[in-house]
Design an enzyme around this catalytic site. Structure first.
Site, mmCIF file in Angstrom:
data_model
loop_
_atom_site.group_PDB
_atom_site.id
_atom_site.type_symbol
_atom_site.label_atom_id
_atom_site.label_comp_id
_atom_site.label_asym_id
_atom_site.label_seq_id
_atom_site.Cartn_x
_atom_site.Cartn_y
_atom_site.Cartn_z
ATOM 1 C CG HIS A 33 0.853 -15.000 92.854
ATOM 2 N ND1 HIS A 33 -0.271 -14.402 92.307
ATOM 3 C CD2 HIS A 33 0.392 -15.801 93.853
ATOM 4 C CE1 HIS A 33 -1.355 -14.832 92.946
ATOM 5 N NE2 HIS A 33 -0.978 -15.676 93.891
ATOM 6 C CG MET A 137 -8.548 -19.400 94.173
ATOM 7 S SD MET A 137 -6.796 -18.934 94.158
ATOM 8 C CE MET A 137 -6.013 -20.364 94.910
HETATM 9 C C1 DX5 Z 1 -2.662 -20.880 97.374
HETATM 10 C C2 DX5 Z 1 -1.944 -19.683 96.817
HETATM 11 C C3 DX5 Z 1 -1.061 -19.982 95.679
HETATM 12 C C4 DX5 Z 1 0.082 -20.905 95.979
HETATM 13 C C5 DX5 Z 1 0.283 -21.753 94.749
HETATM 14 O O1 DX5 Z 1 -3.640 -20.476 98.237
HETATM 15 O O2 DX5 Z 1 -2.873 -18.712 96.394
HETATM 16 O O3 DX5 Z 1 -0.571 -18.792 95.055
HETATM 17 O O4 DX5 Z 1 1.298 -20.248 96.284
HETATM 18 O O5 DX5 Z 1 1.194 -22.723 95.032
HETATM 19 P P1 DX5 Z 1 1.377 -24.040 94.137
HETATM 20 O O6 DX5 Z 1 1.847 -23.574 92.796
HETATM 21 O O7 DX5 Z 1 2.406 -24.798 94.906
HETATM 22 O O8 DX5 Z 1 0.047 -24.722 94.067
HETATM 23 ZN ZN ZN Z 2 -2.142 -16.974 95.101
#
Ligand code: DX5
Ligand code: ZN
Length: 219
Positions: A33, A137
């Protein structure tokens, strides 16, 4: 239905990027990702084409690229060139989302659409049959390490029923605050792909964490 674990490179050690890419290659993870932030759509800047190209050079798994940028249409061809397999844009960043989705597919990539926590699932009604993936999200985009928003479960359920009613083939991905505490409940609600950044990379044994996450969603 397959379940996919997608470690987020945003939480990797950029000074040891090849080491972390190799760790993902050798782990039970399914996707890389890759978060692109422009400092305009979100209040943070991450990285761009040179870094994605460097990841692609070593990555042996699907490149799942999440664009948190305004006007993503300008760069669709460039993201294909640097190795994106799945390209996800934000609903909130696209004036002509249908055209953007078609342009991504024309480049031979899977097309994803992401929704911010405040954006209702219903805005996807007229596009759901055209998209390959919806990214919900579960934090406000821009930063890793934030807490999971509980309202996500409700949105996943709404999205699942929209997908079923519309005979869409879209899969559901969740991004932000995913840990061993919520992944099973998300999976049971219908989530197919799980992004995890901090939970994987801030641990002492990232590949063991990935294995545990994968096991907890596989039957
Ligand atoms: C946030 C990103 C995520 C982030 C998630 O805006 O889109 O992909 O890397 O990180 P964690 O798992 O630490 O919440
Ligand atoms: Zn992301």
């Amino acid at each position: 239905m397959n379940k996919f674990i997608a470690p987020s490179i945003l939480a990797a050690d950029f000074g040891n990027l090849q080491r972390d890419v190799t760790m993902i290659n050798n782990s039970d993870a399914d996707w890389f990702h890759i978060d692109v932030m422009d400092g305009v759509f979100v209040p943070n800047i991450s990285f761009g084409m040179p870094v994605i190209r460097a990841i692609k050079k070593h990555a042996k798994k699907t490149m799942d690229v999440h664009l948190m940028i305004v006007n993503p249409d300008r760069y669709i061809e460039d993201f294909k060139k640097v190795g994106a397999d799945i390209l996800t844009v934000h609903y909130e960043a696209c004036d002509h989302l249908h055209r953007t989705v078609q342009a991504i597919k024309t480049q031979g990539m899977k097309a994803g659409v992401s929704l911010n926590p405040h954006t209702p699932v219903s805005v996807l009604e007229d596009i759901i049959k055209d998209v390959d993936l919806v990214l919900i999200m579960s934090v406000n985009p821009g930063f890793g390490g934030q807490s999971f928003i509980e309202n996500t479960y409700k949105k996943v359920a709404q999205l699942k029923s929209l997908i079923e009613q519309s005979n869409s083939n879209a899969i559901i991905e969740v991004d932000g605050g995913v840990t061993d505490k919520n992944i099973e409940k998300l999976s049971n609600a219908g989530v197919n792909a799980f992004v995890a950044g901090s939970f994987v990379f801030k641990s002492d044994n990232p590949s063991e964490i990935i294995r545990n996450l994968k096991n907890s969603v596989s039957n």
